[in-house]
Design an enzyme around this catalytic site. Structure first.
Site, PDB file in Angstrom:
ATOM      1  N   LYS A  87      51.973  37.206  52.197  1.00 18.16           N
ATOM      2  CA  LYS A  87      52.718  37.877  53.255  1.00 18.16           C
ATOM      3  C   LYS A  87      54.101  38.238  52.735  1.00 18.16           C
ATOM      4  O   LYS A  87      54.808  37.375  52.174  1.00 18.16           O
ATOM      5  CB  LYS A  87      52.834  36.963  54.476  1.00 18.16           C
ATOM      6  CG  LYS A  87      51.525  36.839  55.227  1.00 18.16           C
ATOM      7  CD  LYS A  87      51.092  38.186  55.778  1.00 18.16           C
ATOM      8  CE  LYS A  87      49.968  38.067  56.767  1.00 18.16           C
ATOM      9  NZ  LYS A  87      49.498  39.407  57.202  1.00 18.16           N
TER      10      LYS A  87
ATOM     11  N   ASP B 183      50.820  41.921  51.846  1.00 17.68           N
ATOM     12  CA  ASP B 183      50.711  42.498  53.191  1.00 17.68           C
ATOM     13  C   ASP B 183      52.064  42.392  53.877  1.00 17.68           C
ATOM     14  O   ASP B 183      52.559  41.281  54.109  1.00 17.68           O
ATOM     15  CB  ASP B 183      49.645  41.726  53.991  1.00 17.68           C
ATOM     16  CG  ASP B 183      49.449  42.291  55.398  1.00 17.68           C
ATOM     17  OD1 ASP B 183      50.130  43.278  55.741  1.00 17.68           O
ATOM     18  OD2 ASP B 183      48.623  41.729  56.131  1.00 17.68           O
TER      19      ASP B 183
ATOM     20  N   GLU C 137      49.344  46.278  51.578  1.00 19.13           N
ATOM     21  CA  GLU C 137      48.884  46.516  52.961  1.00 19.13           C
ATOM     22  C   GLU C 137      50.066  46.684  53.910  1.00 19.13           C
ATOM     23  O   GLU C 137      50.991  45.848  53.902  1.00 19.13           O
ATOM     24  CB  GLU C 137      48.026  45.304  53.370  1.00 19.13           C
ATOM     25  CG  GLU C 137      47.439  45.348  54.769  1.00 19.13           C
ATOM     26  CD  GLU C 137      46.414  44.216  54.969  1.00 19.13           C
ATOM     27  OE1 GLU C 137      45.588  43.970  54.051  1.00 19.13           O
ATOM     28  OE2 GLU C 137      46.443  43.573  56.029  1.00 19.13           O
TER      29      GLU C 137
ATOM     30  N   ASP D 266      45.919  48.372  58.141  1.00 20.49           N
ATOM     31  CA  ASP D 266      45.343  47.261  58.907  1.00 20.49           C
ATOM     32  C   ASP D 266      45.627  47.496  60.389  1.00 20.49           C
ATOM     33  O   ASP D 266      44.848  48.144  61.093  1.00 20.49           O
ATOM     34  CB  ASP D 266      45.920  45.932  58.383  1.00 20.49           C
ATOM     35  CG  ASP D 266      45.550  44.736  59.241  1.00 20.49           C
ATOM     36  OD1 ASP D 266      44.641  44.866  60.078  1.00 20.49           O
ATOM     37  OD2 ASP D 266      46.156  43.657  59.101  1.00 20.49           O
TER      38      ASP D 266
ATOM     39  N   LYS E 257      38.442  44.534  60.483  1.00 17.68           N
ATOM     40  CA  LYS E 257      38.528  43.229  61.146  1.00 17.68           C
ATOM     41  C   LYS E 257      37.536  43.208  62.291  1.00 17.68           C
ATOM     42  O   LYS E 257      37.681  43.975  63.261  1.00 17.68           O
ATOM     43  CB  LYS E 257      39.951  42.977  61.654  1.00 17.68           C
ATOM     44  CG  LYS E 257      40.952  42.733  60.534  1.00 17.68           C
ATOM     45  CD  LYS E 257      42.316  42.326  61.058  1.00 17.68           C
ATOM     46  CE  LYS E 257      43.243  41.939  59.913  1.00 17.68           C
ATOM     47  NZ  LYS E 257      44.630  41.691  60.351  1.00 17.68           N
TER      48      LYS E 257
ATOM     49  N   GLN F  53      42.111  38.149  61.319  1.00 19.59           N
ATOM     50  CA  GLN F  53      42.988  38.319  62.481  1.00 19.59           C
ATOM     51  C   GLN F  53      43.605  36.977  62.873  1.00 19.59           C
ATOM     52  O   GLN F  53      43.896  36.731  64.022  1.00 19.59           O
ATOM     53  CB  GLN F  53      42.183  38.942  63.632  1.00 19.59           C
ATOM     54  CG  GLN F  53      43.026  39.613  64.708  1.00 19.59           C
ATOM     55  CD  GLN F  53      43.956  40.641  64.152  1.00 19.59           C
ATOM     56  OE1 GLN F  53      43.545  41.725  63.788  1.00 19.59           O
ATOM     57  NE2 GLN F  53      45.231  40.317  64.091  1.00 19.59           N
TER      58      GLN F  53
HETATM   59  C1  MUC Z   1      47.108  40.461  58.688  1.00 21.50           C
HETATM   60  O1  MUC Z   1      46.310  40.855  57.850  1.00 21.50           O
HETATM   61  O2  MUC Z   1      48.011  41.198  59.003  1.00 21.50           O
HETATM   62  C2  MUC Z   1      48.878  39.035  60.920  1.00 21.50           C
HETATM   63  C3  MUC Z   1      49.120  39.919  61.917  1.00 21.50           C
HETATM   64  C4  MUC Z   1      47.886  40.466  62.287  1.00 21.50           C
HETATM   65  O3  MUC Z   1      47.652  41.299  63.145  1.00 21.50           O
HETATM   66  O4  MUC Z   1      46.896  39.941  61.528  1.00 21.50           O
HETATM   67  C5  MUC Z   1      47.430  38.949  60.676  1.00 21.50           C
HETATM   68  C6  MUC Z   1      46.945  39.091  59.286  1.00 21.50           C
HETATM   69 MG    MG Z   2      47.413  42.808  57.588  1.00 21.58          MG
END
Ligand code: MUC
Ligand code: MG
Length: 367
Positions: free
Chosen positions: A162, A191, A217, A242, A266, A294
């Site tokens: 992250k 991401d 991402e 995403d 997702k 998610q």
């Molecule tokens: C992700 O891949 O972003 C964090 C916020 C969301 O909507 O999903 C998670 C993981």
């Molecule tokens: Mg994401």
């Protein structure tokens, strides 16, 4: 095989370690268990994770839309009429995780009634997926230590980091520390959950150019339309959409508009029926996909692997299937097990999951 009633049950399970990222944080899995009951006594199961910072849904809104709008629309239909169900649910805009959970519970029922797994019904490509673990914000030392734990305990060697903090050096230092510690033994991607501007993202990619990242991402918002296109044009690796692609139309817009070059699928937001279509769109256009997380519990993760393992295109990359490991507990009778870096699909018909009723009564929030 008619839909008799739908239960939407709120539950809350604390995380042992909270997950922090640019758009929010999660310290408790405050989800909704969705159970579709049939006239002949079968129960289809799925879970909806409210993510207000991503889709605007809350636990209360998911329960309300299911009880007040979706259940009256679909009660009395057969479990095989899932395209009719989809058409009825799509009369309402938004509410992606509520719609997805109803769709996946129906697929669970179809599988149970036919004695076939959902993976086999969808495509039957494989029996599991390689696992990618998502590392939330922390210091480089702590994130390296977590990656060690995931490698040693579960054999995981793909990590999504992250990013999106300020200054960008904070996240660059984490990626650099991970690469220094593990060398080529791990795959790394990032991401940003829209935390940076387009120019900050470009600067971060430049600073990390030597780190062998494989995907980037949602580094900046898709709504920064021209900035995002400018960034994606110069990104040296696939740029994954995403949260900017909750629908098929969004996938089309982001890909054709040049705002993304890969797609995170997702199941928590597009279930099995719409995820199948998105997968077809991507495959047909020659676009890579990744099975995303998610921040799912074990039920949601079982759904992700059931879908991801069903197709060759989704199985090319590791799926994000391990964040339930940070939860203090879960609802399944037989917990998911990751070993040698792989999560297998569940044996048995449908999704192959059974909810532990004593755990559910402990964690449910409606009594
Ligand atoms: C992700 O891949 O972003 C964090 C916020 C969301 O909507 O999903 C998670 C993981
Ligand atoms: Mg994401």
């Amino acid at each position: 095989m008619k839909i008799e009633r739908i239960e939407a049950i709120p539950f809350a399970i604390p995380y042992a370690k909270k997950l922090q990222f640019a758009s929010g944080e999660v310290d408790t899995a405050r989800h909704v268990l969705v159970r579709v009951h049939t006239t002949d006594g079968l129960i289809g199961t799925a879970e909806a994770p409210p993510r207000p910072f991503t889709y605007g849904e809350t636990q209360a809104s998911i329960i309300a839309i299911i009880n007040d709008v979706f259940a009256p629309q679909i009660t009395g239909l057969t479990i095989f009429q899932r395209e009719r169900v989809r058409a009825l649910l799509d009369r309402t805009i938004g509410n992606p995780t509520a719609k997805a959970a109803v769709d996946m519970a129906l697929w669970d029922l179809i599988g149970q009634s036919l004695g076939a797994s959902v993976t086999d019904l969808l495509g039957g490509f494989g029996e599991g997926m390689r696992v990618c673990h998502m590392l939330g914000f922390d210091t480089p030392e702590v994130m390296v230590e977590q990656a060690h734990r995931m490698r040693e305990n579960y054999g995981i060697s793909t990590f999504k980091v992250k990013v999106g903090r300020h200054p960008v050096d904070l996240d660059v230092a984490v990626c650099r520390a991970l690469r220094a510690e593990f060398g080529d033994a791990i795959e790394l991607y990032i991401d940003g959950n829209r935390g940076w501007s387009a120019s900050e993202s470009a600067e971060a990619l430049r600073q990390m150019a030597d780190l062998g990242l494989t995907l980037a991402e949602e580094l900046c918002p898709a709504d920064d339309v021209l900035g995002r296109r400018w960034l994606v044009r110069q990104a040296p690796i696939p740029f994954v959409a995403d949260e900017s692609v909750p629908t098929q139309a969004d996938v089309t817009r982001e890909l054709l508009g040049g705002s993304a070059t890969a797609i995170s699928i997702k199941t928590a937001r597009t279930g099995f029926s719409a995820s199948q279509r998105i997968l077809g769109q991507c495959e047909g256009m020659g676009v890579e996909v990744v099975m995303g997380n998610q921040i799912d519990g074990q039920i949601g993760t079982a759904c992700t692997v059931a879908f991801g393992a069903a197709f060759a295109h989704t199985s090319k990359r590791a799926g994000e299937l391990s964040n339930f490991l940070d939860m203090s507990d879960d609802l399944l009778v037989d917990p998911l097990q990751i070993s040698d870096g792989v999560l297998s699909t569940r044996p048995g018909p449908g999704l192959g999951i059974a909810v532990d009723e004593s755990k559910l009564s402990h964690y449910r929030e409606d009594r």
